[in-house]
Design an enzyme around this catalytic site. Structure first.
Site, PDB file in Angstrom:
ATOM      1  CG  ASP A 354      -1.804   1.175   1.333  1.00 23.08           C
ATOM      2  OD1 ASP A 354      -2.691   1.302   0.473  1.00 23.08           O
ATOM      3  OD2 ASP A 354      -1.618   1.983   2.267  1.00 23.08           O
ATOM      4  CD  GLU A 390      -2.109   2.249  -3.534  1.00 16.91           C
ATOM      5  OE1 GLU A 390      -3.291   2.378  -3.845  1.00 16.91           O
ATOM      6  OE2 GLU A 390      -1.703   2.294  -2.347  1.00 16.91           O
TER       7      GLU A 390
END
Length: 432
Positions: A354, A390
């Site tokens: 993330d 990401e």
């Protein structure tokens, strides 16, 4: 298992070892080791089996290479503990030590209890005119979860990893609870849990739709945020980590974390890999006005990136109030130790990072040659796993699609958006 210390507790620990970090049971006792470069002293706090009564505080007797450590003979799995860190309370210089606050071990592998939100969890007096420059003397232990010593050996020798080539990989992103909560073929007590992931009906469904990898939204222990609870809401998604080594308790159908290991083993047997969505870009402690739960109290100036000329304030490249400082070797060690633990103890096949851009931030900005990437790529365990980033965050230069080093796949939002627009019939999409 219950607490194994049944009689008198010592006034002093043996020296122990600075490695490995965390609480490690060796069959005869437990070694405790925790990193803090700026603390003056750290105390180990032992609790009864309920976690409500503090039994003893014992100073960690040694500090080696900025790791405080000590050994408690005759202790074992089930022991509940926490830390208190002594040092300067100088927010204007980045230091927020407050020994009145019980701190969770960053390496805790299991948690007992939940956070009970109260202003006493803050190192400063909430509402004071001086804000976070003030100092709160209330004991936060009654409101804090406790770390639990575990013996988490699991025999993976009969497990065969699918090792699906990237070109053949089909990833199914799922929430542990959401995937099985309403699935009638799964026993009621297993719905919405780790145990449910390995149920034959779930595996049959995944195989039927051609899935080769199950990617789980965050399962690291996370907080139920105070502002959500006060609105009668819950943190469903889990992107606010409290413990990087401990599986989230809410997804367990029993008291044994082995149910997650069994699920992974069964998925592997069916040829399905398991990937975790992991959140190492920030923690649940929020901005400089957030609570003191673990890292902030152990060494705020080391664990977090702070504004260079105003270290009272946290850098917020993540949009959550704080940013972990992966330019520090011991912070990189914590993250990679966590990754390696999940890969070896739980059989995990890969990770989706993330806000992965944040992990590559150095003082000058994003760097594809950042130390974190180098450490992971050369690691004999981690370098062989599926790694996905990401490629953005909310900081300066916060979009780096295509700029990550070899070994890291990337989420491609441009491809995603173009395919969606073409699929629904938008005009002018063929060129893209």
């Amino acid at each position: 298992m219950g607490v194994l210390i049944l009689h008198s507790l010592p006034d002093r620990l043996d020296a122990g070892s600075p490695y490995p970090l965390g609480a490690t049971f060796d069959g005869l006792g437990v070694n405790f080791a925790v990193y803090s470069a700026n603390a003056d002293a750290i105390e180990l706090c032992l609790f009864d089996a309920t976690g409500k009564r503090e039994l003893k505080r014992i100073a960690l007797p040694e500090c080696t290479d900025e790791v405080w450590h000590g050994y408690l003979p005759d202790a074992g799995p089930g022991l509940l503990y926490g830390y208190r860190a002594h040092g300067r309370y100088e927010p204007e210089n980045g230091h927020r030590f407050n020994p009145n606050k019980l701190l969770l071990d960053p390496y805790a592998r299991k948690l007992h209890g939940q956070i009970k939100w109260t202003d006493a969890l803050h190192g400063y007096k909430v509402g004071h005119p001086k804000e976070d420059l003030s100092f709160d003397k209330r004991d936060s232990a009654p409101a804090m979860p406790k770390a639990v010593v575990v013996d988490d050996h699991w025999d993976w020798s009969r497990d065969t990893k699918p090792n699906t080539p990237w070109s053949d990989t089909v990833i199914y992103e799922a929430h542990v609870k959401g995937l099985t909560k309403l699935m009638e073929l799964v026993p009621p007590n297993e719905r919405g849990t780790y145990a449910g992931l390995g149920h034959p009906a779930v595996i049959a469904h995944l195989k039927r739709i051609g899935v080769t990898a199950l990617e789980l939204l965050p399962i690291h222990s996370f907080t139920q945020d105070r502002f959500l609870q006060e609105k009668g809401l819950k943190n469903y998604w889990g992107y606010n980590t409290l413990g990087f080594f401990a599986p989230e308790q809410a997804y367990m159908s029993s008291d044994s974390q082995d149910e997650l290991r069994r699920a992974v083993h069964r998925l592997h047997k069916a040829g399905i890999e398991v990937i975790l969505d992991v959140v190492y870009n920030h923690t649940c402690e929020g901005s400089e006005k957030g609570p003191t739960l673990s890292w902030r109290g152990l060494d705020n100036a080391s664990y977090y990136r702070l504004v260079k000329d105003q270290p009272r304030y946290s850098i917020n490249d993540t949009g959550t109030g704080n940013t972990l400082n992966l330019s520090k070797a011991r912070v990189i060690q914590m993250v990679t130790d966590s990754l390696r633990y999940w890969a070896t103890s739980f059989g995990i096949d890969g990770f989706r990072f993330d806000l992965g851009l944040t992990l590559g931030r150095e003082e000058h900005g994003f760097d594809p040659g950042a130390a974190f990437f180098d450490v992971v790529r050369q690691d004999p365990v981690l370098g062989r796993l599926k790694l996905m980033a990401e490629p953005w965050d909310v900081g300066p230069g916060g979009y780096q699609l295509g700029n990550f080093p070899p070994g890291f796949a990337e989420w491609n939002d441009k491809y995603r958006d173009t395919v969606r627009q073409f699929w629904r019939g938008d005009a002018g999409q063929r060129a893209d």
